[in-house]
Design an enzyme around this catalytic site. Structure first.
Site, short mmCIF file in Angstrom:
data_model
loop_
_atom_site.label_atom_id
_atom_site.label_comp_id
_atom_site.label_asym_id
_atom_site.label_seq_id
_atom_site.Cartn_x
_atom_site.Cartn_y
_atom_site.Cartn_z
N PHE A 96 0.83 -1.21 0.00
CA PHE A 96 0.00 0.00 0.00
C PHE A 96 0.86 1.25 0.00
O PHE A 96 1.87 1.32 0.73
CB PHE A 96 -0.86 0.07 1.27
CG PHE A 96 -1.87 -1.03 1.42
CD1 PHE A 96 -3.17 -0.87 0.99
CD2 PHE A 96 -1.53 -2.24 2.02
CE1 PHE A 96 -4.11 -1.87 1.14
CE2 PHE A 96 -2.45 -3.25 2.18
CZ PHE A 96 -3.76 -3.07 1.74
N ASP A 97 0.45 2.24 -0.78
CA ASP A 97 0.99 3.58 -0.60
C ASP A 97 0.37 4.10 0.70
O ASP A 97 -0.73 3.70 1.07
CB ASP A 97 0.58 4.45 -1.80
CG ASP A 97 0.98 5.89 -1.61
OD1 ASP A 97 2.13 6.14 -1.23
OD2 ASP A 97 0.13 6.78 -1.83
N LYS A 98 1.06 5.00 1.40
CA LYS A 98 0.49 5.48 2.67
C LYS A 98 -0.47 6.65 2.47
O LYS A 98 -1.66 6.53 2.71
CB LYS A 98 1.61 5.92 3.64
CG LYS A 98 1.06 6.46 4.97
CD LYS A 98 2.15 6.90 5.92
CE LYS A 98 2.54 8.34 5.71
NZ LYS A 98 1.58 9.35 6.23
N ILE A 104 -1.26 -0.99 -4.28
CA ILE A 104 -2.47 -0.17 -4.19
C ILE A 104 -2.07 1.27 -3.92
O ILE A 104 -1.35 1.56 -2.95
CB ILE A 104 -3.42 -0.67 -3.05
CG1 ILE A 104 -3.82 -2.13 -3.32
CG2 ILE A 104 -4.66 0.18 -2.96
CD1 ILE A 104 -3.28 -3.09 -2.34
#
Length: 833
Positions: free
Chosen positions: A521-523, A724
């Site tokens: 995941f991107d933050k 994502i």
């Protein structure tokens, strides 16, 4: 596996030498993409323009995707390759689609074609070798009607309008085409689209009456025979039609084999059995068409969401116009409980809008006007959800005025329709596998059938008995169910996902999503809200918290820094209606903080570095420790000093989404072993967020190119990894993952184009639904393969050794085809958890 090679002439901005490091960077970004085998600069140039030579696997990636990747990496592509999505009418079933695909792939200049039984054809070709006119000519030779090459909403609207005008009429409809020709699109025959089904029912009725009368002694045998012969006509009409068309083109299809088997039965005097074969085969085909149409209609229903007209506000008056007449900047009026006609921003009125048709959100979204209605919003990338409106969504109880930011053909709905239709032409790995299996299986069956015709030479039986057995084996071994097993499930899965606001671009991502073991995941904006929030207000000395907040808000009100805006927004919310004093003389210290005057006092707000270089009035050790403690928990801190006194600390943080923790729990239940956050923030911030929401890993301080390396490393460890993100900054990492998933794609053209899977709403909780649907689709595909292969494996020996006759073989054969199709249709009813 067939590997293809293309040379893309490219121009890199401000690059004069192909050995420039920008070229190396471009190659590096492309190299890891799934399906690209090798990327290098070609030895020869195209009229002095450097060429990028790309070796790729067409089953995993298309030329269109390669060109988009290259463009995103900074290259300007010279238009050497054409990519077209063509909608046609006349594809009868999956096997017919494959024959058309083979014919197109034989054309000089066509690099790759993919034909879906749903009527969609995806084509990639070299523009210098072949043009659209030649491709259309080839398609017409195959007996197809070309409906359109503009698979967009307006075309569906025109069709619907035309159908409305012609309602109740039975004459044949024709559509006008770009090349000036008209093509008849009527189906079947005298009963229209249902002719095949009705013919099949007539065949069954005649067979039943004839069979019943054969047991009545008073009725001459010729009466039953006449009914069987008539049944042959109705049951065999479409079978014979398809067989003749296929054989005329040098093909050899199941329809021809069925016809031979029926004629063989008649020659042997088994008229009733032949009629039963034709009845079951034609009924099976008719029901197969019906079932596949059900899945197709689910996709076509997307386009029907768009209203045909809009109320355009012009010179103080409103007039009704077709949506294709709308231009960017026009103001449209949307009445209560009506559909919104175009993508735009709200400039007047407030209302709740049902966005479910586009984003799948179950709860209506409150809309309010933008701050600056006169601004040109068409180029704005970051439009708030409360201001944005999408074509096809449904207005609530109040009137809205909306400023158009996209013309009809570029609307989110139109792009969604086009991409979903394109998804139908993208084959899954399982479909590629079954296609290869059939290539070897069908010839093997024909050899076996040929040998069985001469069985009478070896065993004690007549030629007619050997011929009958061979025909029964022919029917038993026909791989109809196998051919449709995967496409029917993919079509249903893509249609179901689209209904819930998830765009899955074909069979490969649909299958891959279900076997993922790790998610990266991107933050910012994915796991977190994407905007800082005031989390802590700590008063030092004798100052009250309320007083501290007033000072902070007064000073930060003069700054336009994102952190300052967050302090003002959240501070005012906490202070309610309290009076805020007015500060002045703001002075910013880059990267450290601000200074300002508040009444007779001098106020300083910033990080520890600001006070380190300010003067000798340093904060106490306890204060420093408190600041570092807050920072270790992922906060961004600001120390506040008034004159010489340190009066407080305020802390801000990009807080996790409310639904993040629960979503990750659901993903863990689904069997996702590793969930990793990739962020440019420092490791402390990454660890704090990871701990709060339940991630297994957090990798901080990553540059965009380091995210790509992180994905490659994860793929080595886990084999199947999804990335994502928002689809913009994370595009390179997405391109290198097994499946790229973009969030909030409805508001981003780039996200729609770049991702393999696009979550239309900015909702993380849609992810478990998408993975669950993929798992179900994968399970149904497996079931379908077991049914289709299992039936063939049982029926072939049963017919070879005489345990099953033609009637039983065709009954089980057609039954298995229908079981496979209706099993796939179960995906349309998949419920989200």
């Amino acid at each position: 596996m067939k590997k293809l090679q293309i040379k893309i002439p490219l121009i890199l901005p401000e690059v004069t030498d192909e050995k420039d490091q920008c070229v190396d960077k471009l190659i590096e970004q492309l190299q890891g993409k799934n399906g690209l085998e090798e990327v290098h600069v070609a030895d020869e140039t195209d009229n002095g323009v450097p060429q990028l030579c790309i070796h790729y696997n067409h089953e995993l990636i298309s030329i269109d995707q390669i060109q988009k990747l290259a463009k995103r990496a900074g290259a300007s592509i010279i238009d050497k390759y054409g990519h077209r999505l063509i909608e046609v009418e006349g594809i009868r079933h999956t096997r017919h689609a494959r024959k058309i695909e083979e014919a197109l792939n034989r054309l000089d200049g066509v690099l790759q074609s993919s034909v879906s039984a749903s009527g969609m054809i995806g084509l990639e070709f070299e523009t210098v070798k072949i043009d659209e006119a030649e491709i259309f000519k080839s398609l017409r030779k195959e007996g197809l009607n070309i409906i359109t090459t503009e698979v967009e909403v307006e075309r569906y609207i025109r069709e619907t309008a035309r159908d409305d005008e012609q309602m109740g009429q039975t004459e044949k409809k024709a559509h006008s085409h770009e090349d000036g020709e008209n093509h008849d699109h009527s189906h079947g025959g005298i009963f229209g689209k249902n002719t095949e089904l009705i013919f099949s029912i007539i065949c069954g009725v005649l067979l039943g009456i004839g069979f019943g009368l054969s047991y009545i002694e008073a009725v001459p045998s010729w009466v039953s025979l006449s009914l069987y012969i008539t049944a042959y006509f109705f049951g065999g009409y479409f079978t014979a039609k398809e067989a003749i068309q296929t054989v005329a083109k040098g093909g050899f299809e199941i329809d021809f084999l069925m016809l031979v088997a029926a004629i063989g039965a008649a020659i042997l005097g088994e008229w009733a059995e032949g009629a039963l074969l034709l009845f079951l085969f034609s009924m099976g085909h008719a029901l197969e068409h019906y079932a596949m149409n059900k899945a197709r209609k689910s996709i076509a229903a997307l386009a029907e969401l768009a209203p045909k007209t809009a109320l355009l506000k012009r010179n103080g008056k409103t007039e009704e116009v077709g949506i294709e007449e709308l231009s960017i900047g026009d103001i449209i009026v949307v009445k209560p409980n009506s559909k919104i006609s175009a993508d735009g921003v709200v400039v007047s009125g407030t209302s709740s809008v049902n966005q479910a048709p586009i984003t799948g959100e179950s709860v209506p979204v409150d809309k309010e006007p933008v701050d600056n209605p006169d601004k040109d919003w068409s180029e704005e990338k970051d439009i708030k959800d409360e201001n944005r409106a999408f074509s096809g969504t449904i207005n609530g109880n109040n009137t809205l005025e909306i400023k158009v930011i996209k013309v009809a053909k570029d609307s989110t709905l139109s792009r969604l329709v086009k991409l979903v239709n394109e998804a139908q032409t993208q084959k899954s790995p399982t479909q590629h596998l079954t296609d290869k299996f059939e290539k070897y299986f069908v010839p093997a069956v024909l050899v076996l059938v040929g040998l069985l015709n001469f069985a009478f030479l070896v065993i004690d039986e007549t030629f007619s008995e050997s011929f009958y057995r061979a025909m029964a084996v022919l029917v038993a071994a026909s791989p109809c169910a196998l051919a449709i097993a995967t496409p029917s499930a993919v079509l249903s899965g893509v249609a179901r996902a689209a209904k819930n606001g998830v765009l899955i671009k074909g069979g490969r991502p649909l299958e891959d999503l279900g076997v993922l073991t790790a998610l990266a995941f991107d933050k910012t904006g994915t796991l977190t809200e994407g905007k800082p929030k005031l989390t802590e207000v700590v008063a030092l000395s004798d100052v009250k918290v309320e007083e501290l907040l007033k000072i902070a808000v007064a000073v930060e009100n003069l700054s336009d820094h994102p952190l300052a805006k967050a302090v003002v927004r959240d501070g005012k919310e906490r202070l309610k209606d309290a009076d805020i004093p007015e500060a002045k003389d703001l002075e910013a210290v880059l990267g450290k903080g601000v200074k300002a005057s508040l009444g007779s006092n001098k106020v300083f707000i910033g990080n520890l570095d600001l006070f380190e270089s300010l003067d000798d009035k340093k904060p106490s050790k306890e204060t420093e420790e408190k600041v570092r403690s807050l920072e270790s928990n992922g906060n961004t801190t600001m120390l506040i000093r008034q004159n010489d006194d340190y009066i407080g600390i305020i802390a801000l943080m990009d807080t996790p989404r409310k639904e993040a923790k629960n979503t990750l729990k659901k993903l863990k239940k689904l069997g996702i072993k590793r969930m990793i956050m990739l962020t440019g923030d420092n490791q402390k911030v990454a660890d704090a967020v990871a701990k709060e929401i339940g991630l297994t890993d957090a990798w901080g301080s990553l540059l965009p190119e380091e995210k790509v390396e992180a994905i490659k490393k994860l793929k080595e460890q886990e084999s199947k990894v999804a990335m994502i993100g928002d689809g913009v900054n994370d595009a390179p990492a997405m391109a290198n993952s097994t499946v790229g998933i973009a969030m909030g794609a409805a508001g981003s053209d780039v996200a729609l184009e770049t991702a393999d899977i696009a979550l239309m709403a900015d909702k993380l909780e849609t992810l478990p639904f998408a993975i669950g649907l993929s798992r179900k689709a994968k399970s149904i595909i497996k079931q379908n393969l077991w049914v289709s292969l299992g039936i063939v494996a049982l029926l072939i020996p049963a017919t070879v050794f005489g345990f099953a006759n033609i009637g039983i073989a065709v009954l089980i054969h057609e039954g298995s085809t229908l079981v496979v199709v209706f099993n796939a249709l179960r995906l349309l009813g998949y419920k989200r958890n």
